[in-house]
Scaffold this motif. Sequence first.
Motif, PDB file in Angstrom:
ATOM      1  N   GLY A   7     -10.489 -14.456  14.422  1.00 36.72           N
ATOM      2  CA  GLY A   7     -10.386 -13.890  15.766  1.00 36.72           C
ATOM      3  C   GLY A   7      -9.063 -14.205  16.420  1.00 36.72           C
ATOM      4  O   GLY A   7      -8.002 -13.959  15.860  1.00 36.72           O
ATOM      5  N   LYS A   8      -9.113 -14.789  17.597  1.00 37.43           N
ATOM      6  CA  LYS A   8      -7.909 -15.105  18.377  1.00 37.43           C
ATOM      7  C   LYS A   8      -7.534 -16.590  18.270  1.00 37.43           C
ATOM      8  O   LYS A   8      -6.830 -17.107  19.126  1.00 37.43           O
ATOM      9  CB  LYS A   8      -8.139 -14.728  19.836  1.00 37.43           C
ATOM     10  CG  LYS A   8      -8.408 -13.240  20.041  1.00 37.43           C
ATOM     11  CD  LYS A   8      -8.718 -12.916  21.496  1.00 37.43           C
ATOM     12  CE  LYS A   8      -8.999 -11.432  21.657  1.00 37.43           C
ATOM     13  NZ  LYS A   8      -9.342 -11.069  23.065  1.00 37.43           N
ATOM     14  N   THR A   9      -7.979 -17.249  17.189  1.00 38.26           N
ATOM     15  CA  THR A   9      -7.767 -18.692  17.102  1.00 38.26           C
ATOM     16  C   THR A   9      -6.523 -19.087  16.321  1.00 38.26           C
ATOM     17  O   THR A   9      -5.988 -20.167  16.532  1.00 38.26           O
ATOM     18  CB  THR A   9      -8.959 -19.379  16.418  1.00 38.26           C
ATOM     19  OG1 THR A   9      -8.964 -19.038  15.012  1.00 38.26           O
ATOM     20  CG2 THR A   9     -10.266 -18.936  17.043  1.00 38.26           C
ATOM     21  N   GLY A  10      -6.101 -18.288  15.363  1.00 32.71           N
ATOM     22  CA  GLY A  10      -5.020 -18.674  14.474  1.00 32.71           C
ATOM     23  C   GLY A  10      -5.502 -19.415  13.243  1.00 32.71           C
ATOM     24  O   GLY A  10      -4.731 -19.688  12.318  1.00 32.71           O
ATOM     25  N   LEU A  11      -6.801 -19.760  13.182  1.00 32.46           N
ATOM     26  CA  LEU A  11      -7.367 -20.472  12.045  1.00 32.46           C
ATOM     27  C   LEU A  11      -7.506 -19.524  10.864  1.00 32.46           C
ATOM     28  O   LEU A  11      -8.007 -18.412  11.003  1.00 32.46           O
ATOM     29  CB  LEU A  11      -8.735 -21.046  12.420  1.00 32.46           C
ATOM     30  CG  LEU A  11      -9.347 -22.081  11.489  1.00 32.46           C
ATOM     31  CD1 LEU A  11      -8.499 -23.340  11.458  1.00 32.46           C
ATOM     32  CD2 LEU A  11     -10.776 -22.402  11.944  1.00 32.46           C
TER      33      LEU A  11
END
Length: 358
Positions: A7-11
Amino acid sequence: MKYEILGKTGLRVSELALGALTFGEDWGWGAPKETSARLLDLYAEAGGNFIDTANFYVDGGSERMLGELLKGRRERFILATKYTVESDPTDVNSAGNHKKSLVASLEASLRRLQTDHIDLFWVHAHDVLTPVSEIMRILDDQVRAGKIGHVGVSNWPAWEVAQANTLAELRGWSPFVGLEIRYNVLTRDAERELLPMARAFDIPVFAWGALAEGRLTGKYLTGGAGRLSVIEAEEHTKAGSDDVVREVVRIAEEGGWTPAQVSLAWLRSRPGVVIPILGATKEHQLVDNLGAVDVTLSAEQLARLEATSDFTLGYPHDMVRQEVTLSKVYGSRWREIADHRTTVGRGVNDGLVPPPAV
């Protein structure tokens, strides 16, 4: 193995997840510790890094086994577990999504997994008794305490996931960054509301039941036996379901693949980010499943699968995609409109398939 952004986490998470529901035999099926260890090693050697379990899997045995198997390499994996399901039948508050249940379940999971944090903590199921605002607040508290990295949600209706993430955004709380749902070529109900919602909120989808508990391997067509969930038992009686499985088998034969690989490749072809969760009790099953990353289905093969499944979006989706509706709502020149949020070059599209050709 390639990787998706969570998603929008960068993980970074691998394009196939490993489900640990099969880790342990205390429920009368599953894999012993030695086999589970080899499954984990095979998955890691292929580049996989996302492990999915839950507090009640094998009555906590799955988490305990993972805690042992991950010693010395815990940080190489994205570890996900869940809460909601009752842990103590004598305690009325041991079930549900409320604060007391969450805190107790999280602490018990941390002990069993022998770790001080969970990378992705799932709310396992819909609970109408606990307000969404309470759930999102207490999840955020645990993120701020460092016991949870990110939060996700499973088996919720689309409207409530949207409500939760909108509330989280407005109040500066941690939003849901993953959606775990039942999804396969036999069970496409998620395409009506859940998948469009996930795309709109940039939430990757993790598909459980990706092979319909083995149904999509084709083994039941020849009298094979296995463990069936209540949902799978219902799918066995669904009109036309065997036709879908037969089409999967035919396509597998055409491409020199296995039916399981075709079914997983179909999931990976869906719009947005869809990550199948693999569940295996034997090494050869997992090796076969991992081979799906090398399978790409043609447009013609995808069309055959979708036509055979005889799935319809239903109201209001079908109505708003009719020619007369498109022309009235978006104007008679709607085919000339290209929008990155829809199907580029095909005009307005509120679902997962293009508007009907006329």
